[in-house]
Write a protein that holds these residues in place. Structure first.
Motif, short mmCIF file in Angstrom:
data_model
loop_
_atom_site.label_atom_id
_atom_site.label_comp_id
_atom_site.label_asym_id
_atom_site.label_seq_id
_atom_site.Cartn_x
_atom_site.Cartn_y
_atom_site.Cartn_z
N ILE A 140 1.43 -1.35 -0.26
CA ILE A 140 -0.33 -0.23 -0.38
C ILE A 140 0.88 0.78 0.04
O ILE A 140 0.72 2.33 -1.17
CB ILE A 140 -0.92 -0.31 1.10
N MET A 141 1.69 0.89 0.77
CA MET A 141 2.55 2.55 0.77
C MET A 141 3.61 3.53 -0.50
O MET A 141 4.11 3.96 -0.34
CB MET A 141 3.97 2.55 2.20
N ARG A 142 3.53 2.05 -1.10
CA ARG A 142 4.71 2.04 -2.43
C ARG A 142 3.57 2.07 -3.69
O ARG A 142 4.14 1.56 -4.49
CB ARG A 142 5.84 0.67 -2.20
N ARG A 143 1.96 2.38 -3.17
CA ARG A 143 1.45 2.25 -4.47
C ARG A 143 1.46 1.07 -5.65
O ARG A 143 0.74 1.28 -6.10
CB ARG A 143 1.56 3.64 -5.92
N GLY A 144 1.56 -0.07 -4.44
CA GLY A 144 1.11 -1.66 -5.16
C GLY A 144 -0.20 -1.55 -5.24
O GLY A 144 -0.75 -1.35 -4.88
N ARG B 136 21.11 5.94 -0.66
CA ARG B 136 21.56 5.74 -2.19
C ARG B 136 20.11 4.55 -2.56
O ARG B 136 19.36 5.67 -2.83
CB ARG B 136 22.65 5.03 -2.79
N TRP B 137 20.27 3.44 -1.44
CA TRP B 137 18.96 2.10 -1.98
C TRP B 137 17.38 3.42 -1.33
O TRP B 137 16.62 3.17 -1.37
CB TRP B 137 19.71 1.23 -1.24
N LEU B 138 18.02 3.60 -0.17
CA LEU B 138 16.78 4.63 0.69
C LEU B 138 16.15 5.43 0.12
O LEU B 138 14.92 5.53 0.07
CB LEU B 138 18.01 4.94 1.72
N ASP B 139 17.04 6.28 -0.71
CA ASP B 139 16.65 7.60 -1.28
C ASP B 139 15.64 7.22 -2.47
O ASP B 139 14.15 7.62 -2.75
CB ASP B 139 17.12 8.86 -1.98
N ILE C 279 12.72 5.33 -1.15
CA ILE C 279 11.71 6.54 -0.33
C ILE C 279 10.46 6.99 -1.52
O ILE C 279 9.78 7.73 -1.19
CB ILE C 279 11.98 7.02 0.19
N ALA C 280 11.35 7.41 -2.81
CA ALA C 280 10.63 8.19 -3.55
C ALA C 280 9.83 7.13 -4.06
O ALA C 280 8.25 7.36 -5.09
CB ALA C 280 11.76 7.94 -4.70
N LYS C 281 9.93 5.48 -4.21
CA LYS C 281 8.61 5.01 -5.01
C LYS C 281 7.36 5.11 -3.62
O LYS C 281 6.59 4.46 -4.20
CB LYS C 281 9.11 3.61 -4.97
N THR C 282 7.48 5.95 -2.75
CA THR C 282 6.02 5.60 -2.12
C THR C 282 5.81 6.66 -1.97
O THR C 282 5.76 7.43 -2.30
CB THR C 282 7.24 4.92 -0.32
N PRO D 51 9.35 5.70 8.45
CA PRO D 51 9.91 4.56 8.21
C PRO D 51 10.21 3.64 7.46
O PRO D 51 10.94 4.77 6.51
CB PRO D 51 7.86 4.81 7.35
N TRP D 52 10.03 1.64 7.41
CA TRP D 52 11.19 1.68 6.48
C TRP D 52 9.96 1.47 5.13
O TRP D 52 9.42 1.52 5.39
CB TRP D 52 11.07 -0.11 7.49
N PRO D 53 10.77 1.32 3.84
CA PRO D 53 10.06 1.75 2.46
C PRO D 53 9.70 0.61 1.99
O PRO D 53 9.60 0.91 0.33
CB PRO D 53 10.93 3.10 1.99
#
Ligand code: N01
Length: 506
Positions: free
Chosen positions: A239-243, A424-427, A430-433, A453-455
């Motif tokens: 849900i958080m990642r528009r999945g 870099r991975w986090l950024d 997060i951009a996908k959330t 939050p953990w993305p």
């Protein structure tokens, strides 16, 4: 070793240290009891919206055939029982707030300051959580209010609220849980909403006869926990990642709102205009029905000021009340405040975090050798069990301690390059959330950076920790004194695997 905080993180760390054969450790706790947020939050109706089977340690499974969702008292009781049964009490220093932690480079050790003295530790684990410091909004005239006022996490139980006019500011999970009890007792409740939250219904707090019968089968508790854990990852995390589950969840929430709130004007006020998951979803089945009560008023005009006998809103109305309840959340993005943490070469952690709190998988920061965090930046799981996330971090911290021992190093710290790669991975994640495109919440700092939050899913966190072993990501830091030989890890000897039974349903 020093562990700071005796909530889920600190207790879990203490038990893990004992099980790994470490006995030379102390758990500092600022309050007079263990329990963390579950000790502090005693507001009427306080409960957990994560099922009890999932909201417990794997080494002390919460097995109950009656309680599906635990109340605050049950969780606090559970934590106290784990602390006693796992023999942590001799390690606890209650009523001892750590004010500063300073790395002594010459010794490769940490000096911890309290109001009354100092202690020295080889390793420090900050397990202070994210939601322990109440946030009070800076509303003009707040201190002019002549009636009773308090934050949800600092409930003042000395007063009888029956028949009173009560204002509740904020509409997050705490407000949703408190509203039904308040509305049943108060003359009137004025609920001040700035932003509507997404709400999904929550199953009854107790199991029905069929589920109880099912849970009496061999292995059923374990199977149920696994199903919940995987279910949260598969259904909620996307849900958080528009999945895939975002649309069905939003549809379900709208349909639920429609069914629960017949008044279209009230419904319109309660309809969020940001993607579901942008703020923590409220799981509650009593919140919406309570808003239909004649003695509850939802106020959506912004609060512009507080006067002696009430709150003033932007339209000039003065809402006269006897009590103000601040359900305004926590200073979550400040993390370790008020502890002043000084690492190598004079760096100060909160100065470094001025551009956004950041840590390697939320558990270590370059420049701070032998210092670990539980529930640090970007490691809160908004879609599942946080005790389970903390257990994963604790296992990793133990692996770091074993590495330090293997290297014979005074100290180890996470490598700068490993941290940069993680950032870099986090950024990218997060951009996908949905968080960057949602307004302010405790997931973000004041500058709008997503720090809490953990993305991704809990499974991804686990897999990534497996793929980033300490041996590849941490390095030895030299110090003048040799590695202290006491407190070396031994094979696991102590076990605390007794299922912790929950207290009888009252
Ligand atoms: O706090 P919140 P919470 N004027 O930050 C509003 C956990 N938890 O204590 O959304 C008016 O969610 C603010 O408005 P807005 C859970 O993780 C777990 O409720 O910023 N309003 C918001 O509505 C949860 O997420 C359980 O526009 C103001 C509210 O205050 C976390 O704790 C149970 C304002 C704050 O909501 C925090 O929840 C309870 C102002 N000036 C809590 N300033 C479980 O069951 C702020 N607000 C596990």
């Amino acid at each position: 070793m020093a562990v700071i905080g005796a909530g889920f993180g600190g207790i879990g760390m203490g038990v893990a240290l004992k099980r790994a054969g470490f006995e030379d450790f102390v758990i500092f706790e600022k309050s007079a009891d263990v329990g963390g947020v579950w000790r502090d939050n005693t507001y009427p109706g306080c409960n957990c919206d994560v099922p009890s089977h999932l909201y417990s340690f794997t080494f002390a499974p919460y097995r109950d055939r009656h309680i599906r969702y635990p109340g605050q008292r049950q969780i606090l009781e559970y934590l106290r029982r784990v602390a006693v049964e796992c023999d942590l009490m001799p390690h606890l220093r209650l009523g001892t707030a750590i004010t500063a932690a300073t790395y002594l480079e010459q010794q490769g050790r940490w000096e911890l300051a309290t109001a009354t003295g100092r202690s020295v530790a080889d390793v420090v684990v900050f397990a202070v959580g994210q939601l322990h410091r109440p946030y009070l909004p800076d509303i003009e005239g707040r201190t002019d209010f002549a009636g009773l006022s308090f934050h949800t996490a600092e409930w003042d139980h000395r007063h009888d609220l029956r028949g009173r006019d009560i204002a509740v500011i904020g509409t997050g999970s705490s407000a949703a849980q408190i509203l039904p009890t308040l509305a049943a007792a108060a003359a009137r409740v004025h609920l001040f909403q700035r932003t509507p939250h997404w709400v999904l219904p929550k199953p009854p707090a107790e199991f029905g006869p069929l589920a109880r019968a099912g849970l009496s089968l061999p292995g059923a508790h374990h199977f149920y926990r696994q199903a919940l854990d995987h279910g949260a990852d598969a259904l909620l995390a996307p849900i958080m990642r528009r999945g895939w589950s975002a649309r069905p969840a939003a549809w379900l929430a709208r349909r639920y709102l429609h069914r629960q709130v017949p008044d279209p004007a009230l419904r319109a006020k309660l309809t969020p205009d940001y993607p579901i998951g942008g703020k923590r979803i409220i799981f509650d089945s009593h919140y919406y029905p309570t808003l239909n009560r004649p003695n509850v008023e939802l106020v959506t005009e912004p609060v512009t000021g507080i006067v002696g006998d009430g709150l003033v809103t932007a339209d000039g109305t003065c809402h006269r009340v006897d009590v103000i309840v601040y359900a305004t959340g926590f200073r979550a993005p400040e993390f370790l405040v008020p502890v002043v943490v000084r690492g190598r070469e004079g760096r100060v952690l909160h100065e470094q975090w001025r551009t956004g709190a950041s840590a390697f998988f939320g558990l270590a920061v370059p420049g701070y050798p032998n210092a670990f965090l539980i529930a640090g930046p970007n490691s809160f799981n908004p879609a599942g069990s946080n005790p389970a996330m903390k257990e994963r971090q604790i296992d990793y911290i133990l692996d770091c301690l074993r590495l330090r021992d293997r290297l014979g190093a005074a100290a180890i710290e996470v490598d700068e390059e490993a941290m940069r790669a993680h950032r870099r991975w986090l950024d990218r994640a997060i951009a996908k959330t949905v968080w960057p495109i949602t307004g302010p919440s405790w997931y973000k700092d004041r500058a709008g950076r997503v720090t809490n939050p953990w993305p991704a899913s809990a499974r991804t966190y686990e897999r990534m920790l497996r793929n980033h072993r300490p041996v590849a990501c941490f390095r030895a830091v030299s110090a003048d004194t040799p590695y202290p030989r006491h407190g070396r890890p031994a094979p696991a000897v102590t076990r605390c695997s007794t299922p912790v039974a929950s207290p009888a349903v009252s």
